[in-house]
Design an enzyme around this catalytic site. Sequence first.
Site, PDB file in Angstrom:
ATOM      1  N   TRP A  54       0.937  33.602  18.833  1.00  0.00           N
ATOM      2  CA  TRP A  54       0.926  33.102  17.457  1.00  0.00           C
ATOM      3  C   TRP A  54      -0.386  32.456  17.054  1.00  0.00           C
ATOM      4  CZ3 TRP A  54      -0.410  28.187  18.407  1.00  0.00           C
ATOM      5  CH2 TRP A  54       0.017  27.620  19.620  1.00  0.00           C
ATOM      6  N   ASN A  55      -1.254  32.164  18.021  1.00  0.00           N
ATOM      7  CA  ASN A  55      -2.362  31.258  17.668  1.00  0.00           C
ATOM      8  C   ASN A  55      -3.458  31.920  16.838  1.00  0.00           C
ATOM      9  OD1 ASN A  55      -3.057  32.736  19.955  1.00  0.00           O
ATOM     10  ND2 ASN A  55      -4.455  31.164  20.682  1.00  0.00           N
TER      11      ASN A  55
ATOM     12  N   LYS B 109       4.750  43.838  19.551  1.00  0.00           N
ATOM     13  CA  LYS B 109       5.660  42.746  19.219  1.00  0.00           C
ATOM     14  C   LYS B 109       4.820  41.502  18.960  1.00  0.00           C
ATOM     15  CE  LYS B 109       7.653  39.666  21.580  1.00  0.00           C
ATOM     16  NZ  LYS B 109       7.437  38.620  20.563  1.00  0.00           N
TER      17      LYS B 109
ATOM     18  N   ASP C 106       4.264  37.563  17.764  1.00  0.00           N
ATOM     19  CA  ASP C 106       5.091  36.389  18.030  1.00  0.00           C
ATOM     20  C   ASP C 106       6.015  36.111  16.842  1.00  0.00           C
ATOM     21  OD1 ASP C 106       5.127  33.871  20.038  1.00  0.00           O
ATOM     22  OD2 ASP C 106       5.550  33.222  17.977  1.00  0.00           O
TER      23      ASP C 106
ATOM     24  N   GLY D 102      -1.167  35.687  26.047  1.00  0.00           N
ATOM     25  CA  GLY D 102      -0.230  34.570  25.980  1.00  0.00           C
ATOM     26  C   GLY D 102      -0.410  33.670  27.181  1.00  0.00           C
TER      27      GLY D 102
ATOM     28  N   GLU E 177      -4.492  38.490  29.009  1.00  0.00           N
ATOM     29  CA  GLU E 177      -5.418  37.470  28.487  1.00  0.00           C
ATOM     30  C   GLU E 177      -4.629  36.180  28.422  1.00  0.00           C
ATOM     31  OE1 GLU E 177      -8.546  38.293  27.715  1.00  0.00           O
ATOM     32  OE2 GLU E 177      -8.278  40.443  27.966  1.00  0.00           O
ATOM     33  N   LEU E 178      -4.923  35.239  29.320  1.00  0.00           N
ATOM     34  CA  LEU E 178      -3.998  34.119  29.521  1.00  0.00           C
ATOM     35  C   LEU E 178      -4.641  32.767  29.192  1.00  0.00           C
ATOM     36  CD1 LEU E 178      -2.535  35.575  32.837  1.00  0.00           C
ATOM     37  CD2 LEU E 178      -1.772  35.984  30.487  1.00  0.00           C
TER      38      LEU E 178
ATOM     39  N   GLU F 155      -3.259  22.863  30.955  1.00  0.00           N
ATOM     40  CA  GLU F 155      -3.708  23.245  29.619  1.00  0.00           C
ATOM     41  C   GLU F 155      -2.881  22.474  28.580  1.00  0.00           C
ATOM     42  OE1 GLU F 155      -2.591  27.184  28.319  1.00  0.00           O
ATOM     43  OE2 GLU F 155      -4.515  27.475  27.331  1.00  0.00           O
TER      44      GLU F 155
END
Length: 543
Positions: free
Chosen positions: A183-184, A207, A209, A258, A280-281, A412
Amino acid sequence: MTRSLANMSLSPEHPSITGPSDPEVDPRASYALEPDMVEALTDRIIATSGRTVPSYTPITGQPVANIPQSTQADVAEAYDRARRAQAAWARTSLDHRQSVLLRLHDLVLDRQEEIIDLVCWETGKARKHAYDEVLHVALTARYYGRTAHRHLDPERRPGVVPGLTRIDVNHVPKGVVGIIAPWNYPFTLAVCDGLPALLAGNAVVTKPDAQTMLTGLLGAQLLEEAGFPRELWNVVAGPGRELGTPMIERSDYVCFTGSTATGKIIAAQCAEQLIGCSLELGGKNPVLVLRDADVDRAAEGAVRASFSNSGQLCVSTERLFVADQVYDRFVERFVARTEAMRLRNGLGWDNDMGTLISQDQLDTVTAHVEDAVDKGARVLAGGRARPDLGRFYYEPTILEGVTPDMTCFGEETFGPVISVYRFHDEADAVSRANEGEYGLNASIYSRDTARARQLASQIKCGTVNVNEAFAATFASIDSPMGGMRQSGMGRRQGAEGVHRYTESQSVATQRLLRFAPVLGMSDEMYAKVMTANLRLMKKLGRA
Ligand code: NAD
């Protein structure tokens, strides 16, 4: 097209904007309630369950849309459509696909107000941070539009027998790529990873968020308007833990952005299917300010590095290591710049930082700061929630004296909270920057850029920016981007970003010579001839 909301502000000048239940909080209701727009977007979701889930803007708490929910059968249908579309798409010329990407570039720039409004409305981020998404999609579309042939034309490679063995390497599309997005940065992270997939001849099932579905759907609409066939980009909606597995089971490749925890689940499921994935975390990104740094420049960069999108940015920094010699000067300027930030909860350009997206995010940020303060950390700036600005609003916060027993030391936060540490020698700074499990992005501020680049090579992060926060690598689309260690696997952008969606197929054409004894030669003689040949080839410098 919706009208721009840029001039509508929810700043403190609008004292009625106090919370989700405030009935006065409605000057932009026309935006949220434009039914044609919402319907045109939600119609794109492949969903037959009859169930809808409401989404809300974090700015005021008003409902944004009722999102139709997909079933597992809908996921199967999305993949069927994608597979059919992909077969036809893979036969189109690369020139055609390039031209569609370049049209998308123009379309995104032309429609930026509409995109930015929606991104702000769904995420609550500041307008300038929403603009970064427009910029990134346009840059990515232009880059892949212009470099398609460089990455995807069949390549000639040297064969084993010079002149007689010809090798052509084809870059064959994988098929259908599943993209699961957070979502960011809901516009760029929904769209950008898919562009090289489409360019290479794949179809996509995505898909977005749940909190930012409309932005993901607007991306789908723009892709179609640019000229990508509608069924090439299929959108499903619902909880990741329900739709993730059926997506992975049908994908030929998965691109996930995410959290590290979810990334590990995805990786395990992809391993089960024996398909590739890029992940990508998360990150706990360090910035190093060396003793010869331009302190003003570093302080300005640190503000952007720490507080872009309220720190809800994978590459934003949460750890700042500053050389003893410039520590006091740097901290004074960093604090001053942070305190001068204009805090608004609205859609205008006069806003340096928006709200967090959700109660969950606010709870995490509050807990991290309270824990640090309880254990002895000092708050140099911020440190408070701001319910007067919005229900999830939290001030940009600088902490000093953070120690390993505090949660925010290694975990984080994914919020506007940065810890500042003093260092005495650079080797120590590098080893502290490398502490912990993550390795996404780092920055180094120094006037000696050659020295900074040398230090960069010792930092275990996928991207390192010298004299810039994160934008230099992020916006240089030819540079691969991604995480080391627990921050991910694989790379987006550049050649790596498109080749992940292809299989390399080697086609060898052999002339004259066969790879077997000829003219009654024995196997032993053949081996001797070949051995002599190998020695000769090495002497001649052949690879
Ligand atoms: P998240 O992992 O909870 O969710 C991300 C996406 O995965 C969502 O679409 C969600 O619905 C889906 N999902 C959740 N569980 C799933 C499952 N079991 N199977 C399949 N899909 C599932 O992450 P988040 O909290 O929404 O996002 C914040 C995190 O993302 C932070 O850690 C941040 O650092 C990271 N992030 C990384 C990057 C990057 O490029 N490295 C970019 C943005 C965000």
